[in-house]
Design a protein around this motif. Structure first.
Motif, PDB file in Angstrom:
ATOM      1  N   VAL A 115       7.892  -0.672  -2.330  1.00  0.00           N
ATOM      2  CA  VAL A 115       8.659  -1.820  -1.844  1.00  0.00           C
ATOM      3  C   VAL A 115       7.725  -2.949  -1.405  1.00  0.00           C
ATOM      4  CG1 VAL A 115      10.271  -2.610  -0.063  1.00  0.00           C
ATOM      5  CG2 VAL A 115      10.641  -0.406  -1.199  1.00  0.00           C
ATOM      6  N   LYS A 116       6.634  -2.568  -0.743  1.00  0.00           N
ATOM      7  CA  LYS A 116       5.733  -3.603  -0.220  1.00  0.00           C
ATOM      8  C   LYS A 116       5.062  -4.433  -1.327  1.00  0.00           C
ATOM      9  CE  LYS A 116       1.684  -0.558   0.520  1.00  0.00           C
ATOM     10  NZ  LYS A 116       1.050  -0.864  -0.769  1.00  0.00           N
ATOM     11  N   ASP A 117       5.079  -3.914  -2.570  1.00  0.00           N
ATOM     12  CA  ASP A 117       4.474  -4.660  -3.682  1.00  0.00           C
ATOM     13  C   ASP A 117       5.452  -5.636  -4.341  1.00  0.00           C
ATOM     14  OD1 ASP A 117       2.149  -3.237  -3.268  1.00  0.00           O
ATOM     15  OD2 ASP A 117       2.787  -1.614  -4.615  1.00  0.00           O
ATOM     16  N   SER A 118       6.723  -5.567  -3.980  1.00  0.00           N
ATOM     17  CA  SER A 118       7.716  -6.435  -4.625  1.00  0.00           C
ATOM     18  C   SER A 118       8.378  -7.343  -3.583  1.00  0.00           C
ATOM     19  CB  SER A 118       8.787  -5.579  -5.307  1.00  0.00           C
ATOM     20  OG  SER A 118       9.950  -6.350  -5.547  1.00  0.00           O
ATOM     21  N   PRO A 119       8.123  -8.643  -3.666  1.00  0.00           N
ATOM     22  CA  PRO A 119       8.781  -9.554  -2.712  1.00  0.00           C
ATOM     23  C   PRO A 119      10.304  -9.468  -2.809  1.00  0.00           C
ATOM     24  CG  PRO A 119       7.084 -10.712  -3.978  1.00  0.00           C
ATOM     25  CD  PRO A 119       7.240  -9.358  -4.595  1.00  0.00           C
ATOM     26  N   PHE A 120      10.820  -9.215  -4.028  1.00  0.00           N
ATOM     27  CA  PHE A 120      12.275  -9.121  -4.152  1.00  0.00           C
ATOM     28  C   PHE A 120      12.815  -7.896  -3.425  1.00  0.00           C
ATOM     29  CE2 PHE A 120      16.114  -7.439  -6.051  1.00  0.00           C
ATOM     30  CZ  PHE A 120      16.971  -8.489  -5.764  1.00  0.00           C
ATOM     31  N   LEU A 121      12.168  -6.738  -3.626  1.00  0.00           N
ATOM     32  CA  LEU A 121      12.660  -5.531  -2.939  1.00  0.00           C
ATOM     33  C   LEU A 121      12.568  -5.695  -1.422  1.00  0.00           C
ATOM     34  CD1 LEU A 121      11.347  -2.566  -5.166  1.00  0.00           C
ATOM     35  CD2 LEU A 121      13.575  -3.708  -5.212  1.00  0.00           C
ATOM     36  N   GLN A 122      11.523  -6.380  -0.945  1.00  0.00           N
ATOM     37  CA  GLN A 122      11.423  -6.639   0.494  1.00  0.00           C
ATOM     38  C   GLN A 122      12.604  -7.468   0.987  1.00  0.00           C
ATOM     39  OE1 GLN A 122       7.461  -8.384   0.538  1.00  0.00           O
ATOM     40  NE2 GLN A 122       6.646  -6.589   1.599  1.00  0.00           N
ATOM     41  N   ALA A 123      12.957  -8.509   0.196  1.00  0.00           N
ATOM     42  CA  ALA A 123      14.089  -9.366   0.578  1.00  0.00           C
ATOM     43  C   ALA A 123      15.391  -8.573   0.586  1.00  0.00           C
ATOM     44  CB  ALA A 123      14.197 -10.558  -0.381  1.00  0.00           C
ATOM     45  N   LEU A 124      15.506  -7.633  -0.372  1.00  0.00           N
ATOM     46  CA  LEU A 124      16.720  -6.825  -0.459  1.00  0.00           C
ATOM     47  C   LEU A 124      16.828  -5.880   0.744  1.00  0.00           C
ATOM     48  CD1 LEU A 124      19.221  -6.068  -2.074  1.00  0.00           C
ATOM     49  CD2 LEU A 124      17.815  -4.648  -3.561  1.00  0.00           C
ATOM     50  N   VAL A 125      15.710  -5.243   1.084  1.00  0.00           N
ATOM     51  CA  VAL A 125      15.691  -4.364   2.262  1.00  0.00           C
ATOM     52  C   VAL A 125      16.077  -5.159   3.514  1.00  0.00           C
ATOM     53  CG1 VAL A 125      14.127  -3.118   3.827  1.00  0.00           C
ATOM     54  CG2 VAL A 125      14.052  -2.667   1.360  1.00  0.00           C
ATOM     55  N   GLN A 126      15.548  -6.372   3.620  1.00  0.00           N
ATOM     56  CA  GLN A 126      15.849  -7.223   4.763  1.00  0.00           C
ATOM     57  C   GLN A 126      17.358  -7.535   4.843  1.00  0.00           C
ATOM     58  OE1 GLN A 126      14.540 -11.246   4.363  1.00  0.00           O
ATOM     59  NE2 GLN A 126      13.925 -11.414   6.515  1.00  0.00           N
ATOM     60  N   GLN A 127      17.965  -7.824   3.684  1.00  0.00           N
ATOM     61  CA  GLN A 127      19.416  -8.063   3.636  1.00  0.00           C
ATOM     62  C   GLN A 127      20.193  -6.881   4.187  1.00  0.00           C
ATOM     63  OE1 GLN A 127      21.679 -10.373   3.045  1.00  0.00           O
ATOM     64  NE2 GLN A 127      19.956 -11.769   2.939  1.00  0.00           N
ATOM     65  N   ILE A 128      19.773  -5.683   3.795  1.00  0.00           N
ATOM     66  CA  ILE A 128      20.489  -4.485   4.240  1.00  0.00           C
ATOM     67  C   ILE A 128      20.307  -4.309   5.751  1.00  0.00           C
ATOM     68  CG2 ILE A 128      20.716  -1.986   3.958  1.00  0.00           C
ATOM     69  CD1 ILE A 128      19.462  -2.430   1.094  1.00  0.00           C
ATOM     70  N   ARG A 129      19.096  -4.552   6.225  1.00  0.00           N
ATOM     71  CA  ARG A 129      18.827  -4.335   7.655  1.00  0.00           C
ATOM     72  C   ARG A 129      19.518  -5.376   8.548  1.00  0.00           C
ATOM     73  NH1 ARG A 129      15.701   0.003   8.170  1.00  0.00           N
ATOM     74  NH2 ARG A 129      14.033   0.400   6.660  1.00  0.00           N
ATOM     75  N   VAL A 130      19.661  -6.621   8.068  1.00  0.00           N
ATOM     76  CA  VAL A 130      20.357  -7.606   8.916  1.00  0.00           C
ATOM     77  C   VAL A 130      21.862  -7.348   8.975  1.00  0.00           C
ATOM     78  CG1 VAL A 130      18.654  -9.458   8.638  1.00  0.00           C
ATOM     79  CG2 VAL A 130      20.617  -9.371   7.105  1.00  0.00           C
ATOM     80  N   ASN A 131      22.374  -6.617   7.979  1.00  0.00           N
ATOM     81  CA  ASN A 131      23.800  -6.280   8.009  1.00  0.00           C
ATOM     82  C   ASN A 131      24.021  -4.856   8.529  1.00  0.00           C
ATOM     83  OD1 ASN A 131      25.142  -8.671   6.939  1.00  0.00           O
ATOM     84  ND2 ASN A 131      23.920  -8.248   5.118  1.00  0.00           N
ATOM     85  N   ASP A 132      23.349  -4.541   9.593  1.00  0.00           N
ATOM     86  CA  ASP A 132      23.400  -3.186  10.143  1.00  0.00           C
ATOM     87  C   ASP A 132      23.626  -3.296  11.655  1.00  0.00           C
ATOM     88  OD1 ASP A 132      23.066  -0.436  10.489  1.00  0.00           O
ATOM     89  OD2 ASP A 132      20.884  -0.619  10.667  1.00  0.00           O
TER      90      ASP A 132
END
Lengths: 161, 161
Positions: free
Chosen positions: A18-35
């Protein structure tokens, strides 16, 4: 935690982190802010992204009759919001995301800024939404981000309307 | 049939006739094409447009708690599809309509052609969707049509993407 352990059964071996992909990081962030209740606080990034990977065999098992599951719809929204976040990081253009699905799983996913559509995708069989692998998920997210960045760069005045 | 008779109680006297407004004609057409069982076959145009006129007093009676009634949502969709039809008549640009409403009656109505948003409206309290009079309905429809035509004329190349 490696992705292979997550569901207790072997999946396609993956080298992407995940840390190698800026997109996957953004996606993880989306999930965490909606928690709001902190359910995912102790979950690894890999575990959060796991439901975005749906094998072909698994897809065939999912019925396309009836409504799209709200959790699946939330996943589609998270994906396109992550694309919007990435475009904003690259261009500074704020954007809105709209996902419109009919009861039969057909519809549109739109990312727009001002009067410009940065991303415009038709969806079908949205009940089966998912990617073959984490790599495919990251690649699709980066591809849409790049085409959105291109649009925003080509027509900046339409973004400002 | 005059509008005053429709519900058996007096409403604001109106001098506008459907045949004098290209927008109202497009709206009536939208309603008639979405009538698979012929329910409205013998209804006058005025009667079909009647539910689009909602007085302020009536609006206050409608709760904004909970989901937007599917019939109200259909009415919003018909309104924006009529705008899309009118823009197409004026410019030749085909367009798509997306209405995205949250469970609380907030959301977006979008009319787009290619990558250009011809009309972009936020909606709130959509449960109370309606206009003070037939004149106001026609005026709002014509205004949105005109601004959509302006956009399509200014950025034709973005419509083609």
């Amino acid at each position: 935690m490696s992705i292979t352990e997550v569901n207790g059964h072997a999946t396609e071996a993956t080298t992407l982190e995940v840390k190698d992909s800026p997109f996957l990081q953004a996606l993880v962030q989306q999930i965490r802010v909606n928690d709001p209740y902190g359910t995912f606080r102790n979950w690894s990034d890999d575990l959060l992204l796991k439901p975005f990977v749906v094998s072909r065999a698994k897809k065939r098992e999912i019925s396309v009759e009836g409504e799209v599951d709200p959790i699946t719809k939330g996943r589609i929204l998270a994906f396109f919001r992550a694309v919007a976040t990435r475009i904003e990081q690259e261009t500074g253009q704020m954007s809105q995301v709209v996902v419109d699905l009919s009861h039969e799983g057909f519809g549109w996913a739109l990312v727009f800024s001002g009067r410009l559509l940065l991303v415009s995708r038709t969806l079908r069989d949205a009940q089966r939404y998912g990617f073959d692998s984490l790599e495919k998920l990251a690649a699709e997210g980066e591809k849409l981000t790049q085409s959105g960045v291109d649009m925003a760069t080509r027509y900046p005045e339409v973004c400002k309307l």
